[in-house]
Motif scaffolding. Structure first.
Motif, PDB file in Angstrom:
ATOM      1  N   PRO A 108       2.215   4.601  -5.681  1.00 25.69           N
ATOM      2  CA  PRO A 108       0.871   4.935  -6.350  1.00 25.69           C
ATOM      3  C   PRO A 108       0.132   6.027  -5.783  1.00 25.69           C
ATOM      4  CG  PRO A 108       1.006   2.658  -5.526  1.00 25.69           C
ATOM      5  CD  PRO A 108       2.048   3.216  -5.025  1.00 25.69           C
ATOM      6  N   THR A 109       0.466   6.387  -4.557  1.00 25.91           N
ATOM      7  CA  THR A 109      -0.122   7.597  -3.999  1.00 25.91           C
ATOM      8  C   THR A 109       0.512   7.999  -2.528  1.00 25.91           C
ATOM      9  OG1 THR A 109      -2.185   8.576  -3.326  1.00 25.91           O
ATOM     10  CG2 THR A 109      -1.803   6.566  -2.608  1.00 25.91           C
ATOM     11  N   PRO A 110       0.624   8.971  -2.011  1.00 28.71           N
ATOM     12  CA  PRO A 110       1.502   9.296  -0.831  1.00 28.71           C
ATOM     13  C   PRO A 110       0.843   8.341   0.171  1.00 28.71           C
ATOM     14  CG  PRO A 110       1.041  11.315  -1.813  1.00 28.71           C
ATOM     15  CD  PRO A 110       0.372  10.340  -2.677  1.00 28.71           C
TER      16      PRO A 110
ATOM     17  N   MET B 121      12.637 -12.271   5.688  1.00 25.81           N
ATOM     18  CA  MET B 121      12.605 -12.359   4.515  1.00 25.81           C
ATOM     19  C   MET B 121      12.213 -10.626   3.761  1.00 25.81           C
ATOM     20  SD  MET B 121      10.897 -15.639   3.030  1.00 25.81           S
ATOM     21  CE  MET B 121      10.933 -17.042   4.035  1.00 25.81           C
ATOM     22  N   LEU B 122      11.295 -10.013   4.458  1.00 26.92           N
ATOM     23  CA  LEU B 122      10.815  -8.895   4.012  1.00 26.92           C
ATOM     24  C   LEU B 122      11.703  -7.631   4.700  1.00 26.92           C
ATOM     25  CD1 LEU B 122       6.918  -9.015   4.720  1.00 26.92           C
ATOM     26  CD2 LEU B 122       8.385  -9.544   2.674  1.00 26.92           C
ATOM     27  N   LEU B 123      12.745  -8.139   5.486  1.00 30.02           N
ATOM     28  CA  LEU B 123      13.477  -6.950   5.859  1.00 30.02           C
ATOM     29  C   LEU B 123      12.936  -5.740   6.647  1.00 30.02           C
ATOM     30  CD1 LEU B 123      15.891  -7.081   2.793  1.00 30.02           C
ATOM     31  CD2 LEU B 123      16.263  -8.364   4.935  1.00 30.02           C
ATOM     32  N   SER B 124      11.846  -6.024   7.321  1.00 33.02           N
ATOM     33  CA  SER B 124      10.975  -5.041   7.754  1.00 33.02           C
ATOM     34  C   SER B 124      10.786  -3.891   6.868  1.00 33.02           C
ATOM     35  CB  SER B 124      11.994  -4.407   9.094  1.00 33.02           C
ATOM     36  OG  SER B 124      12.460  -5.415  10.115  1.00 33.02           O
ATOM     37  N   PRO B 125       9.775  -4.260   6.141  1.00 33.24           N
ATOM     38  CA  PRO B 125       9.710  -3.331   4.972  1.00 33.24           C
ATOM     39  C   PRO B 125       8.763  -2.020   5.388  1.00 33.24           C
ATOM     40  CG  PRO B 125       8.024  -5.112   4.990  1.00 33.24           C
ATOM     41  CD  PRO B 125       9.010  -5.381   5.851  1.00 33.24           C
ATOM     42  N   ALA B 126       9.118  -1.030   4.903  1.00 30.54           N
ATOM     43  CA  ALA B 126       8.474   0.246   5.036  1.00 30.54           C
ATOM     44  C   ALA B 126       6.955   0.329   4.069  1.00 30.54           C
ATOM     45  CB  ALA B 126       9.260   1.524   4.995  1.00 30.54           C
ATOM     46  N   ALA B 127       7.281  -0.348   3.050  1.00 30.55           N
ATOM     47  CA  ALA B 127       6.110  -0.426   2.096  1.00 30.55           C
ATOM     48  C   ALA B 127       4.768  -0.765   2.600  1.00 30.55           C
ATOM     49  CB  ALA B 127       6.580  -0.911   0.940  1.00 30.55           C
ATOM     50  N   ARG B 128       3.742  -0.286   2.337  1.00 28.99           N
ATOM     51  CA  ARG B 128       2.323  -0.915   2.491  1.00 28.99           C
ATOM     52  C   ARG B 128       1.953  -2.005   1.767  1.00 28.99           C
ATOM     53  NH1 ARG B 128      -0.975   3.182   4.986  1.00 28.99           N
ATOM     54  NH2 ARG B 128      -2.516   1.658   5.353  1.00 28.99           N
ATOM     55  N   PHE B 129       2.561  -1.974   0.613  1.00 34.13           N
ATOM     56  CA  PHE B 129       2.299  -3.185  -0.373  1.00 34.13           C
ATOM     57  C   PHE B 129       3.777  -3.826  -0.653  1.00 34.13           C
ATOM     58  CE2 PHE B 129      -1.747  -1.393  -0.605  1.00 34.13           C
ATOM     59  CZ  PHE B 129      -2.739  -2.669  -0.659  1.00 34.13           C
TER      60      PHE B 129
ATOM     61  N   VAL C 153      -4.654  -7.071  -9.941  1.00 35.38           N
ATOM     62  CA  VAL C 153      -4.725  -5.516 -10.138  1.00 35.38           C
ATOM     63  C   VAL C 153      -4.471  -4.802  -8.827  1.00 35.38           C
ATOM     64  CG1 VAL C 153      -6.045  -3.995 -10.885  1.00 35.38           C
ATOM     65  CG2 VAL C 153      -5.679  -5.844 -12.434  1.00 35.38           C
ATOM     66  N   LEU C 154      -3.846  -3.898  -8.518  1.00 35.52           N
ATOM     67  CA  LEU C 154      -3.931  -3.050  -7.410  1.00 35.52           C
ATOM     68  C   LEU C 154      -4.408  -1.589  -7.832  1.00 35.52           C
ATOM     69  CD1 LEU C 154      -3.118  -2.499  -4.412  1.00 35.52           C
ATOM     70  CD2 LEU C 154      -0.875  -2.132  -5.379  1.00 35.52           C
ATOM     71  N   ASP C 155      -5.547  -1.259  -7.143  1.00 32.87           N
ATOM     72  CA  ASP C 155      -5.974   0.085  -7.514  1.00 32.87           C
ATOM     73  C   ASP C 155      -6.058   0.942  -6.125  1.00 32.87           C
ATOM     74  OD1 ASP C 155      -7.683   2.250  -8.324  1.00 32.87           O
ATOM     75  OD2 ASP C 155      -9.148   1.010  -9.077  1.00 32.87           O
ATOM     76  N   VAL C 156      -5.220   1.821  -6.238  1.00 34.97           N
ATOM     77  CA  VAL C 156      -5.101   2.594  -5.101  1.00 34.97           C
ATOM     78  C   VAL C 156      -5.486   4.329  -5.709  1.00 34.97           C
ATOM     79  CG1 VAL C 156      -3.439   3.984  -3.420  1.00 34.97           C
ATOM     80  CG2 VAL C 156      -3.066   1.451  -4.446  1.00 34.97           C
ATOM     81  N   ASP C 157      -6.494   4.589  -4.717  1.00 30.77           N
ATOM     82  CA  ASP C 157      -7.116   6.021  -5.077  1.00 30.77           C
ATOM     83  C   ASP C 157      -7.314   6.621  -3.709  1.00 30.77           C
ATOM     84  OD1 ASP C 157      -8.530   8.075  -6.102  1.00 30.77           O
ATOM     85  OD2 ASP C 157     -10.361   7.046  -6.692  1.00 30.77           O
ATOM     86  N   GLY C 158      -6.266   7.616  -3.430  1.00 32.70           N
ATOM     87  CA  GLY C 158      -6.025   8.112  -2.056  1.00 32.70           C
ATOM     88  C   GLY C 158      -6.253   7.224  -1.117  1.00 32.70           C
ATOM     89  N   GLY C 159      -7.171   7.280  -0.151  1.00 36.47           N
ATOM     90  CA  GLY C 159      -7.155   6.210   0.773  1.00 36.47           C
ATOM     91  C   GLY C 159      -7.998   5.128   0.556  1.00 36.47           C
ATOM     92  N   HIS C 160      -8.494   5.035  -0.527  1.00 38.68           N
ATOM     93  CA  HIS C 160      -9.408   3.708  -0.976  1.00 38.68           C
ATOM     94  C   HIS C 160      -8.297   2.828  -1.718  1.00 38.68           C
ATOM     95  CE1 HIS C 160     -12.619   1.114  -2.161  1.00 38.68           C
ATOM     96  NE2 HIS C 160     -11.991   1.188  -3.280  1.00 38.68           N
ATOM     97  N   VAL C 161      -8.181   1.409  -1.133  1.00 42.51           N
ATOM     98  CA  VAL C 161      -7.410   0.481  -1.727  1.00 42.51           C
ATOM     99  C   VAL C 161      -8.325  -0.699  -2.342  1.00 42.51           C
ATOM    100  CG1 VAL C 161      -5.305  -0.805  -1.474  1.00 42.51           C
ATOM    101  CG2 VAL C 161      -5.586   1.347  -0.759  1.00 42.51           C
ATOM    102  N   GLU C 162      -8.198  -1.292  -3.398  1.00 44.11           N
ATOM    103  CA  GLU C 162      -8.602  -2.395  -3.751  1.00 44.11           C
ATOM    104  C   GLU C 162      -7.710  -3.302  -4.552  1.00 44.11           C
ATOM    105  OE1 GLU C 162     -12.122  -3.792  -7.129  1.00 44.11           O
ATOM    106  OE2 GLU C 162     -12.292  -1.874  -6.004  1.00 44.11           O
ATOM    107  N   LEU C 163      -7.540  -4.577  -4.162  1.00 47.05           N
ATOM    108  CA  LEU C 163      -6.694  -5.606  -4.769  1.00 47.05           C
ATOM    109  C   LEU C 163      -7.657  -6.602  -5.429  1.00 47.05           C
ATOM    110  CD1 LEU C 163      -3.871  -6.930  -5.446  1.00 47.05           C
ATOM    111  CD2 LEU C 163      -4.135  -7.953  -3.190  1.00 47.05           C
TER     112      LEU C 163
END
Length: 256
Positions: A113-115, A145-153, A203-213
């Motif tokens: 969604p954003t870097p 289960m997650l296999l050490s994910p690199a993803a933030r979400f 709904v996942l909202d990612v705007d720069g460093g601001h995240v809202e779920l």
């Protein structure tokens, strides 16, 4: 970027269309489905056509895999088995193209969604579409289960129960079920299902460093769904309709 997360549609076009209409009015940039598209509900073919029509990518769910490979969903009990019978029926409603589409679903999807805010989507877990990630899953089991994910979400479905959980640097999200909430594997309501009257999604909202779920729930036309089940030819239509709670039921049993 605003991303709509849906999961476990289970052949329920009424619920899917209600959620899609709501997301369309929410400024959504992308919708992603976390699997289990067609089995169990009265409109498997129509659900697949709708998702194809609007270009919603999906991860592969366990019931999608069962149908695509033509395998029975686990050991059969001695008595009636609505899950197995409805899964078989759903597969019989699909065209060769539909079956090929189910067979070609990936085990996971990755978005950025954003870097710095990667999103990994799957059904049960990155390891297996039948893994159960619940609020009480031990940390060590979750890590495996997650296999050490690199993803933030990381976003998965399968349990039909909404969830937000933190593990290390990752947020684990389950949007709940669009088409049959509250009665999935390891659900606290599995033995005595909690009647549902709403569709669940996120709904996942990612705007720069601001995240809202946001975990969302919206009411459905349960009576219409029951009518569609009765005329669909699906087996166990009464069993399926019994998973839903009408307005009259809510008035009579407000605490359920």
């Amino acid at each position: 970027m605003r991303i709509g997360l849906i999961a476990d549609v289970h052949g329920n076009l009424v619920a899917l269309d209600a959620v899609l209409d709501d997301l369309a009015g929410s400024g959504i940039d992308r919708i992603v489905c976390l699997g289990d598209l067609v089995a169990l509900g009265p409109q498997p073919r129509e659900v697949l056509a709708r998702l194809r029509e609007i270009g919603v990518p999906s991860a592969r769910g366990n019931t999608d895999d069962w149908i695509a490979r033509g395998v029975a969903p686990g050991p059969r009990p001695a008595g009636p088995d609505p899950v197995a019978d409805l899964t078989t029926w759903a597969g019989e409603q699909l065209s060769p193209r539909d079956l090929a589409d189910l067979g070609g679903l990936p085990s996971s999807l990755e978005l950025s969604p954003t870097p710095g805010w990667e999103l990994q989507c799957f059904h049960g877990s990155p390891r297996s579409d039948e893994d159960v990630i619940a609020a009480g899953t031990p940390d060590a089991d979750l890590d495996a289960m997650l296999l050490s994910p690199a993803a933030r979400f990381v976003a998965g479905g399968h349990t039909h129960v909404q969830l937000v959980r933190r593990r290390g640097t990752a947020w684990v999200v389950n949007p709940g079920s669009v088409g049959l909430p509250g009665v999935g594997p390891d659900s606290p309501y599995l033995a005595a299902p909690r009647p549902a009257s709403a569709a669940e999604y996120a709904v996942l909202d990612v705007d720069g460093g601001h995240v809202e779920l946001a975990l969302r729930s919206m009411p459905l036309d349960v009576e219409r769904m029951a009518r569609l089940a009765r005329v669909s030819g699906m087996p166990h239509a009464g069993w399926w309709a019994g998973r839903w709670q009408t307005d009259d039921d809510v008035a009579a049993h407000p605490s359920t």
